[in-house]
Design a protein around this motif. Structure first.
Motif, PDB file in Angstrom:
ATOM      1  N   ALA A 110       0.839  -1.202   0.000  1.00 28.95           N
ATOM      2  CA  ALA A 110       0.000   0.000   0.000  1.00 28.95           C
ATOM      3  C   ALA A 110       0.874   1.252   0.000  1.00 28.95           C
ATOM      4  O   ALA A 110       1.923   1.283   0.654  1.00 28.95           O
ATOM      5  N   GLN A 111       0.456   2.255  -0.734  1.00 28.53           N
ATOM      6  CA  GLN A 111       1.174   3.525  -0.709  1.00 28.53           C
ATOM      7  C   GLN A 111       0.936   4.223   0.636  1.00 28.53           C
ATOM      8  O   GLN A 111      -0.163   4.155   1.196  1.00 28.53           O
ATOM      9  N   ILE A 112       1.950   4.899   1.117  1.00 26.93           N
ATOM     10  CA  ILE A 112       1.881   5.592   2.399  1.00 26.93           C
ATOM     11  C   ILE A 112       1.644   7.073   2.134  1.00 26.93           C
ATOM     12  O   ILE A 112       2.466   7.736   1.490  1.00 26.93           O
ATOM     13  N   VAL A 113       0.521   7.590   2.615  1.00 24.87           N
ATOM     14  CA  VAL A 113       0.178   9.003   2.473  1.00 24.87           C
ATOM     15  C   VAL A 113       0.215   9.620   3.866  1.00 24.87           C
ATOM     16  O   VAL A 113      -0.559   9.244   4.739  1.00 24.87           O
ATOM     17  N   VAL A 114       1.120  10.561   4.060  1.00 24.48           N
ATOM     18  CA  VAL A 114       1.338  11.166   5.376  1.00 24.48           C
ATOM     19  C   VAL A 114       0.946  12.631   5.318  1.00 24.48           C
ATOM     20  O   VAL A 114       1.321  13.348   4.384  1.00 24.48           O
ATOM     21  N   THR A 115       0.171  13.084   6.303  1.00 21.32           N
ATOM     22  CA  THR A 115      -0.156  14.506   6.409  1.00 21.32           C
ATOM     23  C   THR A 115       0.487  15.077   7.662  1.00 21.32           C
ATOM     24  O   THR A 115       0.609  14.393   8.684  1.00 21.32           O
ATOM     25  N   ALA A 116       0.881  16.331   7.571  1.00 17.91           N
ATOM     26  CA  ALA A 116       1.539  16.994   8.693  1.00 17.91           C
ATOM     27  C   ALA A 116       1.220  18.477   8.659  1.00 17.91           C
ATOM     28  O   ALA A 116       0.758  19.009   7.641  1.00 17.91           O
ATOM     29  N   GLY A 117       1.475  19.149   9.751  1.00 23.20           N
ATOM     30  CA  GLY A 117       1.318  20.594   9.812  1.00 23.20           C
ATOM     31  C   GLY A 117       2.491  21.284   9.137  1.00 23.20           C
ATOM     32  O   GLY A 117       3.221  20.680   8.344  1.00 23.20           O
ATOM     33  N   ALA A 118       2.689  22.553   9.465  1.00 19.19           N
ATOM     34  CA  ALA A 118       3.792  23.307   8.865  1.00 19.19           C
ATOM     35  C   ALA A 118       5.125  22.705   9.293  1.00 19.19           C
ATOM     36  O   ALA A 118       5.358  22.469  10.480  1.00 19.19           O
ATOM     37  N   LEU A 119       5.975  22.413   8.333  1.00 21.90           N
ATOM     38  CA  LEU A 119       7.296  21.834   8.600  1.00 21.90           C
ATOM     39  C   LEU A 119       8.371  22.753   8.027  1.00 21.90           C
ATOM     40  O   LEU A 119       8.277  23.173   6.876  1.00 21.90           O
ATOM     41  N   LYS A 120       9.372  23.028   8.814  1.00 22.27           N
ATOM     42  CA  LYS A 120      10.479  23.860   8.337  1.00 22.27           C
ATOM     43  C   LYS A 120      11.336  23.103   7.339  1.00 22.27           C
ATOM     44  O   LYS A 120      11.257  21.874   7.240  1.00 22.27           O
ATOM     45  N   ALA A 121      12.175  23.840   6.628  1.00 18.75           N
ATOM     46  CA  ALA A 121      13.027  23.212   5.608  1.00 18.75           C
ATOM     47  C   ALA A 121      13.944  22.161   6.211  1.00 18.75           C
ATOM     48  O   ALA A 121      14.283  21.173   5.559  1.00 18.75           O
ATOM     49  N   GLY A 122      14.358  22.347   7.462  1.00 22.27           N
ATOM     50  CA  GLY A 122      15.234  21.390   8.110  1.00 22.27           C
ATOM     51  C   GLY A 122      14.517  20.270   8.821  1.00 22.27           C
ATOM     52  O   GLY A 122      15.153  19.472   9.528  1.00 22.27           O
ATOM     53  N   SER A 123      13.226  20.147   8.658  1.00 21.52           N
ATOM     54  CA  SER A 123      12.441  19.112   9.328  1.00 21.52           C
ATOM     55  C   SER A 123      12.943  17.715   8.947  1.00 21.52           C
ATOM     56  O   SER A 123      13.050  17.394   7.758  1.00 21.52           O
ATOM     57  N   PRO A 124      13.234  16.857   9.935  1.00 21.53           N
ATOM     58  CA  PRO A 124      13.667  15.485   9.618  1.00 21.53           C
ATOM     59  C   PRO A 124      12.643  14.710   8.797  1.00 21.53           C
ATOM     60  O   PRO A 124      13.012  13.929   7.913  1.00 21.53           O
ATOM     61  N   LEU A 125      11.344  14.931   9.079  1.00 20.21           N
ATOM     62  CA  LEU A 125      10.310  14.219   8.322  1.00 20.21           C
ATOM     63  C   LEU A 125      10.322  14.664   6.861  1.00 20.21           C
ATOM     64  O   LEU A 125      10.232  13.829   5.947  1.00 20.21           O
ATOM     65  N   ARG A 126      10.428  15.956   6.618  1.00 23.22           N
ATOM     66  CA  ARG A 126      10.526  16.439   5.249  1.00 23.22           C
ATOM     67  C   ARG A 126      11.745  15.855   4.550  1.00 23.22           C
ATOM     68  O   ARG A 126      11.669  15.419   3.390  1.00 23.22           O
ATOM     69  N   LYS A 127      12.873  15.849   5.228  1.00 27.28           N
ATOM     70  CA  LYS A 127      14.107  15.368   4.607  1.00 27.28           C
ATOM     71  C   LYS A 127      13.997  13.901   4.203  1.00 27.28           C
ATOM     72  O   LYS A 127      14.547  13.484   3.173  1.00 27.28           O
ATOM     73  N   VAL A 128      13.285  13.100   4.993  1.00 24.59           N
ATOM     74  CA  VAL A 128      13.114  11.679   4.647  1.00 24.59           C
ATOM     75  C   VAL A 128      12.410  11.544   3.305  1.00 24.59           C
ATOM     76  O   VAL A 128      12.850  10.788   2.422  1.00 24.59           O
ATOM     77  N   PHE A 129      11.297  12.263   3.133  1.00 26.09           N
ATOM     78  CA  PHE A 129      10.525  12.128   1.897  1.00 26.09           C
ATOM     79  C   PHE A 129      11.214  12.817   0.719  1.00 26.09           C
ATOM     80  O   PHE A 129      11.120  12.348  -0.416  1.00 26.09           O
ATOM     81  N   GLU A 130      11.899  13.918   0.978  1.00 21.74           N
ATOM     82  CA  GLU A 130      12.588  14.614  -0.108  1.00 21.74           C
ATOM     83  C   GLU A 130      13.798  13.828  -0.597  1.00 21.74           C
ATOM     84  O   GLU A 130      14.144  13.888  -1.782  1.00 21.74           O
ATOM     85  N   ALA A 131      14.424  13.070   0.293  1.00 24.64           N
ATOM     86  CA  ALA A 131      15.619  12.315  -0.090  1.00 24.64           C
ATOM     87  C   ALA A 131      15.287  10.972  -0.724  1.00 24.64           C
ATOM     88  O   ALA A 131      16.083  10.428  -1.493  1.00 24.64           O
ATOM     89  N   ALA A 132      14.114  10.416  -0.419  1.00 24.11           N
ATOM     90  CA  ALA A 132      13.754   9.086  -0.922  1.00 24.11           C
ATOM     91  C   ALA A 132      13.471   9.139  -2.423  1.00 24.11           C
ATOM     92  O   ALA A 132      12.781  10.025  -2.910  1.00 24.11           O
ATOM     93  N   LYS A 133      13.974   8.158  -3.145  1.00 23.20           N
ATOM     94  CA  LYS A 133      13.752   8.109  -4.585  1.00 23.20           C
ATOM     95  C   LYS A 133      12.351   7.630  -4.941  1.00 23.20           C
ATOM     96  O   LYS A 133      11.890   7.845  -6.066  1.00 23.20           O
ATOM     97  N   ASN A 134      11.692   6.970  -3.987  1.00 21.78           N
ATOM     98  CA  ASN A 134      10.364   6.420  -4.267  1.00 21.78           C
ATOM     99  C   ASN A 134       9.255   7.183  -3.537  1.00 21.78           C
ATOM    100  O   ASN A 134       8.153   6.674  -3.354  1.00 21.78           O
ATOM    101  N   ALA A 135       9.536   8.416  -3.085  1.00 23.64           N
ATOM    102  CA  ALA A 135       8.551   9.191  -2.335  1.00 23.64           C
ATOM    103  C   ALA A 135       8.590  10.656  -2.755  1.00 23.64           C
ATOM    104  O   ALA A 135       9.540  11.107  -3.393  1.00 23.64           O
ATOM    105  N   VAL A 136       7.554  11.386  -2.377  1.00 26.63           N
ATOM    106  CA  VAL A 136       7.398  12.786  -2.762  1.00 26.63           C
ATOM    107  C   VAL A 136       6.968  13.596  -1.544  1.00 26.63           C
ATOM    108  O   VAL A 136       6.146  13.135  -0.741  1.00 26.63           O
ATOM    109  N   ALA A 137       7.512  14.795  -1.411  1.00 29.84           N
ATOM    110  CA  ALA A 137       7.091  15.743  -0.379  1.00 29.84           C
ATOM    111  C   ALA A 137       6.497  16.970  -1.060  1.00 29.84           C
ATOM    112  O   ALA A 137       7.109  17.539  -1.964  1.00 29.84           O
TER     113      ALA A 137
END
Length: 340
Positions: A110-137
């Motif tokens: 199943a595809q994982i769809v994650v929702t979150a509030g405002a995240l700063k550019a340095g947010s660890p959660l953002r960095k995970v999805f931005e760095a993954a080749k199979n995911a999108v932020a």
């Protein structure tokens, strides 16, 4: 991968069916929710929820039971078709769990769809999805929808051709309403136009657009702004018996006449000024307010606002005259300010 602008809008409407996950984040929870609904519907189709191909997990539950995400992603569905797992209200504390889930993801999961509030550019959660080749932020910001997004929303609501004036009114309305209210307005507009093949016009917008005040009070203030003093007594008593407090009548009158003054003194003209009113006014309604502003003129509108302020202060201080009588006297005096 990080997406923005037009790429992000297109992805939400047509997501990658082979992707592992999507992070949607933003400070406006309603905007994030609407994008998530569009994305999930595109991923699993219109029958996905009924066929139990959608699972929801609260972020708080994942913190207590991290294995629940892996179980939901790999669970076999009873019905064939793509599946999705929605994780709501996630924060940076789930970054490592999401990194492992994306790394372990395999085709058919199943595809994982994650929702979150405002995240700063340095947010660890953002960095995970931005760095993954199979995911999108995707960041969801408070910008009003542009013409392309409005056209897509109209098409999704089943509305076809739109004339130029109505599209301009829609853009103004989208800037004045929140995303949820705008979506409800489009649904109302679609019902209003059902079975009507004519292009969407300014008259349709005027018939469905939200009004700043109740219809009866709008009618009463129209009489004041158009100088029809002779009809005010009956209409005012009708408004009073329907529960409109005298103070509220005066407050709404002040709002109307401030709007007219802004229109009358706008360098770009009253039409442009009224397009900025929140919520905006359209079609014949806007033409009527323009006529009221021009009929009074700036000097007399300022005098009217002075009378309205005096009455407001007198009502709040508990004057000897009954409140409705004070309002009737005010409205007649203001109506008589307008040149015959």
């Amino acid at each position: 991968m990080k997406l923005g602008g037009r790429e992000a809008r297109h992805f939400v409407e047509r997501p990658d069916p082979d992707g592992a996950g999507v992070l949607l984040f933003g400070g406006d929870a309603m905007r994030v929710t609407l994008k998530r609904q569009t994305l999930v519907a595109a991923l699993i189709g219109p029958d996905g929820v009924a066929e139990m191909r959608l699972a929801r997990i609260a972020a708080a539950d994942l913190r207590r039971d991290p294995a629940a995400l892996d179980d939901a992603v790999r669970a076999a569905g009873f019905f064939p078709g793509p599946r999705a797992v929605v994780v709501e209200d996630a924060g940076d504390g789930l970054a490592e769990l999401m990194r492992r889930a994306l790394a372990d993801w395999r085709p058919g999961d199943a595809q994982i769809v994650v929702t979150a509030g405002a995240l700063k550019a340095g947010s660890p959660l953002r960095k995970v999805f931005e760095a993954a080749k199979n995911a999108v932020a995707i960041g969801i910001y408070d910008d009003p929808p542009g013409r392309e997004e409005i056209a897509a929303a109209l098409a999704a609501a089943g509305l076809g051709a739109v004339d130029r004036a109505a599209m301009g009114d829609l853009e103004n309305l989208a800037r004045g309403l929140g995303p949820g209210d705008f979506a409800q307005f489009l649904a109302k507009l679609a019902l209003y136009k059902a079975g009507d093949p004519a292009p969407l016009g300014a008259e349709d917008m005027a018939a469905c657009a939200p009004r700043a005040t109740e219809a009866d009070l709008d009618h009463l203030l129209d009489l004041v702004a158009e100088g029809q003093a002779g009809r005010l007594a009956v209409e005012l008593r009708r408004a009073g018996t329907q529960g409109s407090a005298p103070v509220k009548l005066v407050i709404d009158a002040g709002r109307r006449f401030r709007t007219l003054l802004a229109a009358a003194t706008a360098a770009e003209g009253p039409e442009a000024a009224l397009a900025r009113v929140r919520p905006p006014v359209f079609g014949p309604r806007r033409a009527r307010l323009v006529a009221q502003a021009r009929g009074f003129g700036a000097e007399r509108l300022e005098a009217a606002l002075g009378l309205i302020t005096e009455t407001d202060l007198a009502l709040r201080s508990g004057g000897a005259m009954p409140g409705l009588a004070m309002v009737e006297r005010l409205f007649v005096r203001v109506a008589m300010l307008r040149p015959r």
